[in-house]
Design a protein around this motif. Structure first.
Motif, short mmCIF file in Angstrom:
data_model
loop_
_atom_site.label_atom_id
_atom_site.label_comp_id
_atom_site.label_asym_id
_atom_site.label_seq_id
_atom_site.Cartn_x
_atom_site.Cartn_y
_atom_site.Cartn_z
N CYS A 89 4.07 70.13 49.63
CA CYS A 89 5.52 69.99 49.72
C CYS A 89 5.98 70.23 51.15
O CYS A 89 5.50 71.13 51.84
CB CYS A 89 6.19 70.98 48.76
SG CYS A 89 7.99 71.02 48.89
N SER A 90 6.93 69.43 51.61
CA SER A 90 7.43 69.57 52.98
C SER A 90 8.31 70.79 53.15
O SER A 90 8.62 71.16 54.28
CB SER A 90 8.21 68.31 53.37
OG SER A 90 7.37 67.17 53.34
N LEU A 91 8.73 71.44 52.05
CA LEU A 91 9.54 72.64 52.14
C LEU A 91 8.72 73.90 51.91
O LEU A 91 8.76 74.83 52.72
CB LEU A 91 10.68 72.58 51.11
CG LEU A 91 11.81 71.60 51.41
CD1 LEU A 91 12.81 71.59 50.27
CD2 LEU A 91 12.52 71.98 52.71
N ASP B 206 4.71 69.45 40.72
CA ASP B 206 5.41 68.30 40.16
C ASP B 206 5.92 67.46 41.34
O ASP B 206 7.08 67.54 41.72
CB ASP B 206 6.57 68.76 39.28
CG ASP B 206 7.19 67.62 38.48
OD1 ASP B 206 6.67 66.49 38.58
OD2 ASP B 206 8.19 67.85 37.78
N PRO B 207 5.04 66.65 41.95
CA PRO B 207 5.42 65.96 43.20
C PRO B 207 6.40 64.83 42.98
O PRO B 207 6.34 64.09 42.00
CB PRO B 207 4.07 65.44 43.72
CG PRO B 207 3.23 65.28 42.50
CD PRO B 207 3.66 66.35 41.55
N VAL B 208 7.34 64.71 43.92
CA VAL B 208 8.26 63.58 44.00
C VAL B 208 8.31 63.13 45.45
O VAL B 208 8.04 63.92 46.37
CB VAL B 208 9.67 63.95 43.49
CG1 VAL B 208 9.67 64.20 42.00
CG2 VAL B 208 10.23 65.15 44.25
N VAL B 209 8.68 61.88 45.67
CA VAL B 209 8.73 61.32 47.01
C VAL B 209 10.08 60.67 47.23
O VAL B 209 10.69 60.12 46.30
CB VAL B 209 7.58 60.31 47.23
CG1 VAL B 209 7.79 59.06 46.38
CG2 VAL B 209 7.42 59.95 48.69
N THR B 210 10.60 60.75 48.45
CA THR B 210 11.85 60.10 48.80
C THR B 210 11.58 58.64 49.15
O THR B 210 10.43 58.25 49.39
CB THR B 210 12.49 60.81 50.00
OG1 THR B 210 11.63 60.68 51.15
CG2 THR B 210 12.69 62.29 49.71
N PRO B 211 12.61 57.80 49.19
CA PRO B 211 12.40 56.40 49.58
C PRO B 211 11.80 56.24 50.98
O PRO B 211 11.25 55.18 51.30
CB PRO B 211 13.81 55.80 49.51
CG PRO B 211 14.52 56.64 48.51
CD PRO B 211 13.98 58.02 48.71
N ASP B 212 11.89 57.28 51.82
CA ASP B 212 11.32 57.22 53.17
C ASP B 212 9.87 57.69 53.20
O ASP B 212 9.24 57.63 54.26
CB ASP B 212 12.14 58.08 54.13
CG ASP B 212 13.56 57.57 54.26
OD1 ASP B 212 13.74 56.33 54.27
OD2 ASP B 212 14.50 58.40 54.32
N GLY B 213 9.34 58.17 52.07
CA GLY B 213 7.93 58.53 52.01
C GLY B 213 7.64 60.00 52.24
O GLY B 213 6.47 60.35 52.49
N GLU C 175 10.79 71.10 42.03
CA GLU C 175 11.56 72.34 41.93
C GLU C 175 12.16 72.73 43.26
O GLU C 175 13.34 73.11 43.34
CB GLU C 175 10.65 73.46 41.41
CG GLU C 175 11.35 74.79 41.24
CD GLU C 175 10.42 75.88 40.74
OE1 GLU C 175 10.85 77.04 40.65
OE2 GLU C 175 9.24 75.55 40.46
N SER C 176 11.40 72.61 44.34
CA SER C 176 11.89 73.01 45.67
C SER C 176 13.01 72.10 46.15
O SER C 176 14.03 72.57 46.67
CB SER C 176 10.73 72.99 46.67
OG SER C 176 9.71 73.88 46.29
N ILE C 177 12.86 70.78 45.99
CA ILE C 177 13.86 69.87 46.52
C ILE C 177 15.14 69.91 45.69
O ILE C 177 16.25 69.80 46.23
CB ILE C 177 13.30 68.42 46.60
CG1 ILE C 177 14.23 67.54 47.43
CG2 ILE C 177 13.06 67.86 45.23
CD1 ILE C 177 14.40 67.99 48.86
N CYS D 111 18.36 64.77 53.83
CA CYS D 111 16.97 65.17 53.69
C CYS D 111 16.61 66.18 54.78
O CYS D 111 16.94 65.95 55.95
CB CYS D 111 16.07 63.94 53.77
SG CYS D 111 14.31 64.31 53.70
N PRO D 112 15.95 67.29 54.46
CA PRO D 112 15.64 68.29 55.48
C PRO D 112 14.60 67.82 56.51
O PRO D 112 14.47 68.44 57.55
CB PRO D 112 15.10 69.47 54.67
CG PRO D 112 14.61 68.85 53.40
CD PRO D 112 15.50 67.69 53.12
N ILE D 113 13.89 66.72 56.24
CA ILE D 113 12.87 66.24 57.16
C ILE D 113 13.35 65.01 57.92
O ILE D 113 13.32 64.99 59.16
CB ILE D 113 11.57 65.90 56.40
CG1 ILE D 113 11.12 67.10 55.55
CG2 ILE D 113 10.48 65.52 57.38
CD1 ILE D 113 10.83 68.34 56.33
N SER D 114 13.84 64.01 57.21
CA SER D 114 14.24 62.76 57.88
C SER D 114 15.68 62.79 58.36
O SER D 114 16.03 62.02 59.26
CB SER D 114 14.04 61.58 56.92
OG SER D 114 14.89 61.70 55.79
#
Length: 294
Positions: free
Chosen positions: A46-48, A55-62, A68-70, A180-183
């Motif tokens: 997880c990037s956070l 339970d992984p999920v991905v944003t449209p930017d990858g 749970e975290s996001i 998004c906290p990354i992009s």
């Protein structure tokens, strides 16, 4: 210029190599160090939280996140926006009340000025005083700063609200958009896409935290690592390698289900960053220290 001997210590030349060597030994000068593989976030973390996603999920930017975290991040941001919006509305209400009070005060002063003018023309000064008292009964006492000895009073230098030149900070209308906290792009919970990793060894699913080779491509069987570009197939959430994507792009058919695909259904998974502010682009840490002058 003659060549220096190895034991020459009287030279005025301070070479770049000597400066770097002395800086490293004495603690002066900027220190550069490249991150090792242990300092780079794994692609499936997880990037956070920087831990393997349950339970992984991905944003449209990858960008990969644990669900749970996001979701907790999105809820926190929305609560923060709601709090700021209440403070902004409170400020707007206060400004409207102040404008209304100023309008009433200006109207009272105009009425008072008109009645004083009429009384001075039609009657002597006593009548004018009587009219003034009547006006005060009707409109209330004057709000001017130049009557009743108010012009002699100085502002307080000890009370912060009465300090000369004190101005309240005006709040700007908060942005309700969650980014998004990354992009840094707009992020919505409905845009998150579930991701399904294929275990490299199905029997060791309980101890994924300490394993390096946790997942594999469900089509080619290649083990997924940080140095292998990966992509997510949006309809099913399967993670495959980019080599497999090249084969898929020939027919644009899902290799596992046979469903037709679009270009937007293939989301390239961003590589694992460093966990620092600069991810993927700069893998070198720089620490500024005092400069050693020659």
């Amino acid at each position: 210029m003659t060549r220096h001997s190895k034991n020459c210590t009287a030279s005025s030349v301070y070479s770049y190599h000597e400066k770097k060597k002395d800086a490293k030994a004495s603690g002066y000068g900027s220190l550069n160090m490249r991150y090792g593989k242990d300092g780079v976030k794994d692609f499936d973390c997880c990037s956070l939280s920087l831990h393997p996603c349950r339970d992984p999920v991905v944003t449209p930017d990858g960008y990969l996140f644990d669900k749970e975290s996001i979701l907790e991040y999105i809820i926190t941001k929305k609560n923060e926006v709601s709090r700021k919006m209440k403070e902004y509305e409170k400020q707007c209400k206060k400004e409207r009340n102040e404008l209304a009070e100023l309008g009433e005060a200006e109207q009272r002063s105009q009425v008072e000025k008109f009645l004083n003018t009429e009384a001075a023309v039609a009657s002597p000064s006593q009548a004018a005083q009587g009219e003034k008292s009547k006006v005060e009964k009707i409109t209330g006492p004057s709000v001017s700063n130049m009557v009743a000895g108010r012009d002699k009073k100085l502002p307080s230098f000890w009370v912060p609200s009465l300090t000369p030149g004190n101005k309240e900070t005006k709040l700007k209308k908060p942005d309700k958009t969650v980014y998004c906290p990354i992009s840094g792009k707009q992020l919505k919970a409905k845009d998150l896409i579930p991701v399904k990793f294929t275990l490299a060894d199905a029997s060791s699913s309980s101890s994924l935290e300490g394993q390096r080779d946790r997942y594999k491509c469900p089509v080619t069987g290649d083990v997924l690592r940080n140095n292998i570009p990966c992509a997510v197939l949006k309809p099913t959430g399967d993670v495959v390698t980019m080599e497999c994507v090249k084969l898929i792009q020939k027919d644009m058919i899902h290799p596992l289900t046979g469903v037709p695909l679009k270009e937007s259904d293939i989301i390239e998974l961003q590589k694992g960053g460093t966990g620092f502010a600069a991810a993927n682009d700069h893998l070198t840490g720089i620490k500024a220290r005092p400069v050693l002058q020659a």
